[in-house]
Enzyme design. Structure first.
Site, PDB file in Angstrom:
ATOM      1  N   HIS A  19       0.827  -1.217   0.000  1.00  0.00           N
ATOM      2  CA  HIS A  19       0.000   0.000   0.000  1.00  0.00           C
ATOM      3  C   HIS A  19       0.857   1.261   0.000  1.00  0.00           C
ATOM      4  O   HIS A  19       0.464   2.282  -0.556  1.00  0.00           O
ATOM      5  CB  HIS A  19      -0.962  -0.019   1.201  1.00  0.00           C
ATOM      6  CG  HIS A  19      -1.992  -1.118   1.084  1.00  0.00           C
ATOM      7  ND1 HIS A  19      -2.573  -1.725   2.172  1.00  0.00           N
ATOM      8  CD2 HIS A  19      -2.515  -1.730  -0.005  1.00  0.00           C
ATOM      9  CE1 HIS A  19      -3.425  -2.653   1.747  1.00  0.00           C
ATOM     10  NE2 HIS A  19      -3.402  -2.680   0.440  1.00  0.00           N
ATOM     11  N   SER A 100      -6.578  -1.779  -0.599  1.00  0.00           N
ATOM     12  CA  SER A 100      -6.055  -1.065  -1.775  1.00  0.00           C
ATOM     13  C   SER A 100      -7.134  -0.196  -2.437  1.00  0.00           C
ATOM     14  O   SER A 100      -6.856   0.926  -2.871  1.00  0.00           O
ATOM     15  CB  SER A 100      -5.491  -2.068  -2.784  1.00  0.00           C
ATOM     16  OG  SER A 100      -6.400  -3.128  -3.009  1.00  0.00           O
ATOM     17  N   GLU A 118     -13.413  -8.708  -8.075  1.00  0.00           N
ATOM     18  CA  GLU A 118     -13.284  -9.567  -6.888  1.00  0.00           C
ATOM     19  C   GLU A 118     -14.108 -10.833  -7.134  1.00  0.00           C
ATOM     20  O   GLU A 118     -15.306 -10.755  -7.385  1.00  0.00           O
ATOM     21  CB  GLU A 118     -13.765  -8.829  -5.629  1.00  0.00           C
ATOM     22  CG  GLU A 118     -13.858  -9.664  -4.373  1.00  0.00           C
ATOM     23  CD  GLU A 118     -12.586 -10.423  -4.005  1.00  0.00           C
ATOM     24  OE1 GLU A 118     -11.518  -9.821  -3.890  1.00  0.00           O
ATOM     25  OE2 GLU A 118     -12.684 -11.664  -3.848  1.00  0.00           O
ATOM     26  N   ASP A 143     -13.655 -13.004 -12.536  1.00  0.00           N
ATOM     27  CA  ASP A 143     -12.344 -13.652 -12.457  1.00  0.00           C
ATOM     28  C   ASP A 143     -11.327 -12.799 -13.224  1.00  0.00           C
ATOM     29  O   ASP A 143     -11.463 -12.604 -14.432  1.00  0.00           O
ATOM     30  CB  ASP A 143     -12.483 -15.044 -13.101  1.00  0.00           C
ATOM     31  CG  ASP A 143     -11.188 -15.826 -13.053  1.00  0.00           C
ATOM     32  OD1 ASP A 143     -10.135 -15.244 -12.744  1.00  0.00           O
ATOM     33  OD2 ASP A 143     -11.248 -17.038 -13.328  1.00  0.00           O
ATOM     34  N   ASP A 164      -2.853  -8.573  -7.417  1.00  0.00           N
ATOM     35  CA  ASP A 164      -2.549  -8.907  -6.025  1.00  0.00           C
ATOM     36  C   ASP A 164      -3.237 -10.233  -5.656  1.00  0.00           C
ATOM     37  O   ASP A 164      -4.099 -10.281  -4.773  1.00  0.00           O
ATOM     38  CB  ASP A 164      -3.086  -7.731  -5.162  1.00  0.00           C
ATOM     39  CG  ASP A 164      -2.776  -7.884  -3.689  1.00  0.00           C
ATOM     40  OD1 ASP A 164      -1.888  -8.672  -3.341  1.00  0.00           O
ATOM     41  OD2 ASP A 164      -3.444  -7.209  -2.882  1.00  0.00           O
TER      42      ASP A 164
HETATM   43  C1  LIG Z   1      -4.529 -10.398  -1.441  1.00  0.00           C
HETATM   44  S1  LIG Z   1      -6.249 -10.225  -1.517  1.00  0.00           S
HETATM   45  C2  LIG Z   1      -6.518  -8.595  -2.081  1.00  0.00           C
HETATM   46  C3  LIG Z   1      -6.128  -7.498  -1.158  1.00  0.00           C
HETATM   47  C4  LIG Z   1      -6.382  -6.115  -1.707  1.00  0.00           C
HETATM   48  N1  LIG Z   1      -5.879  -5.959  -3.051  1.00  0.00           N
HETATM   49  C5  LIG Z   1      -5.727  -5.098  -0.795  1.00  0.00           C
HETATM   50  O1  LIG Z   1      -4.527  -4.818  -0.984  1.00  0.00           O
HETATM   51  O2  LIG Z   1      -6.385  -4.562   0.078  1.00  0.00           O
HETATM   52  C6  LIG Z   1      -6.650 -11.126  -2.967  1.00  0.00           C
HETATM   53  C7  LIG Z   1      -8.125 -11.065  -3.326  1.00  0.00           C
HETATM   54  O3  LIG Z   1      -8.304 -11.629  -4.632  1.00  0.00           O
HETATM   55  C8  LIG Z   1      -9.497 -12.366  -4.659  1.00  0.00           C
HETATM   56  N2  LIG Z   1      -9.391 -13.315  -5.786  1.00  0.00           N
HETATM   57  C9  LIG Z   1      -8.884 -14.574  -5.772  1.00  0.00           C
HETATM   58  N3  LIG Z   1      -8.888 -15.087  -7.014  1.00  0.00           N
HETATM   59  C10 LIG Z   1      -9.391 -14.118  -7.835  1.00  0.00           C
HETATM   60  C11 LIG Z   1      -9.628 -14.044  -9.233  1.00  0.00           C
HETATM   61  N4  LIG Z   1      -9.336 -15.060 -10.038  1.00  0.00           N
HETATM   62  N5  LIG Z   1     -10.136 -12.897  -9.739  1.00  0.00           N
HETATM   63  C12 LIG Z   1     -10.430 -11.840  -8.931  1.00  0.00           C
HETATM   64  N6  LIG Z   1     -10.242 -11.871  -7.586  1.00  0.00           N
HETATM   65  C13 LIG Z   1      -9.717 -12.982  -7.043  1.00  0.00           C
HETATM   66  C14 LIG Z   1      -9.565 -12.991  -3.289  1.00  0.00           C
HETATM   67  O4  LIG Z   1     -10.890 -13.386  -2.965  1.00  0.00           O
HETATM   68  C15 LIG Z   1      -9.017 -11.885  -2.393  1.00  0.00           C
HETATM   69  O5  LIG Z   1     -10.049 -11.074  -1.898  1.00  0.00           O
END
Ligand SMILES: C[S@@+](CC[C@H](N)C(=O)[O-])C[C@H]1O[C@@H](n2cnc3c(N)ncnc32)[C@H](O)[C@@H]1O
Length: 278
Positions: A19, A100, A118, A143, A164
């Site tokens: 961040h 984020s 998400e 996705d 991420d």
């Molecule tokens: C590390 S966390 C995100 C944290 C966020 N970016 C932050 O920094 O506050 C990863 C997120 O990606 C989501 N996720 C997992 N696979 C995904 C996909 N194929 N497409 C979109 N989101 C996905 C998860 O459910 C999770 O909420």
């Protein structure tokens, strides 16, 4: 079936690094008048309550944001990041750690746009609830491996993309590399921040080796190992494609400062900052 919930990890040392770099990059893009888009390919919930059971399970924020907030810091780049965290916590105590999407929503100008992806159903609902009625934000329960390339190139021709992943699928490092390659084919000029965890299995090297072999004209690669002997998360890295050209000059001192606060003093720890522009 996705089981990862970012609430378990929100505000930890890896979130601080990610961040901090995100706020630096977004601030830099605002120096030009032209509008841009922020795309969060793995959005999470956008906000995390410290009191929630997820956050309280391992209290990872104590080894992250809590340490930073308890240190007196004079660095302007770190303070830009910390001031945003404090905006959400106007009282003395940390009650909410921002995700984020929240940082981006606070920083972007009315002319800029945001697009959040998400995949986890519950996390998507939380995200929607946290960003209700924002005309400049599109939130999709999609996705990223299928959807992101379809959003590129953005109409503004300027953009920051945060990739991420939770890396919970067996081949997720390979999928992330493929996603980046395909995204670059459609939007070569975008600024991409790619986060990864450093675990004992060293699977992150699939990603970092591939990225370093892409012959990118401009990139920065920041890696912090906080505790080399940890059984779980030992550290994390952020690979930035097309970073601000001044990143090394601006952030060398700030990153060292963050590392000195976050590192486990009894364990092997190190920071590396590779940059295509010296
Ligand atoms: C590390 S966390 C995100 C944290 C966020 N970016 C932050 O920094 O506050 C990863 C997120 O990606 C989501 N996720 C997992 N696979 C995904 C996909 N194929 N497409 C979109 N989101 C996905 C998860 O459910 C999770 O909420």
């Amino acid at each position: 079936m996705l089981s990862y919930r970012h609430g378990f990890h929100a505000g930890n040392f890896a979130d601080v690094l990610k961040h901090f770099l995100l706020t630096y990059v977004l601030e830099y893009l605002k120096k030009k008048d032209n509008s841009f888009v922020y795309i969060d390919a793995n959005a999470g919930a956008g906000k995390y309550l410290i009191d929630e059971s997820f956050m309280q399970k391992n209290k990872e924020y104590l080894n992250g944001i809590d340490k930073i907030l308890k240190t007196e810091i004079k660095d302007k780049f770190i303070n830009n990041y910390l001031n945003l965290v404090k905006t959400l916590n106007p009282n003395k105590y940390l009650t909410i750690y921002p995700g984020s999407c929240w940082f981006a929503q606070q920083m972007l100008r009315p002319k800029d746009r945001m697009h959040f992806l998400e995949l986890h159903k519950n996390e998507f609902v939380n995200l929607e609830n946290n960003f209700k009625n924002h005309s400049k934000i599109i939130i999709e329960n999609e996705d990223c491996y299928k959807r992101l390339v379809k959003l590129l190139p953005p109409i503004e021709k300027r953009g920051v993309i945060l990739i991420d992943p939770s890396y919970e699928l067996k081949d997720e490092y390979e999928k992330t590399v493929e996603l980046i390659e395909n995204s670059l084919k459609k939007f070569n000029n975008g600024t991409y921040l790619i986060w990864y965890p450093i675990l004992e299995n060293k699977k992150f090297e699939i990603l970092t080796n591939a990225l370093e072999n892409l012959n990118l004209k401009s990139y920065s690669h920041i890696q912090m190992i906080i505790d080399k002997h940890a059984v779980g998360l030992q550290g994390s890295g952020v690979f930035i494609i097309n970073p601000p050209f001044s990143i090394k000059a601006d952030l060398k001192h700030s990153l060292q400062l963050l590392f000195d606060i976050l590192k486990n003093k009894d364990s092997d720890s190190k920071i590396e900052f590779k940059n295509s522009i010296q």
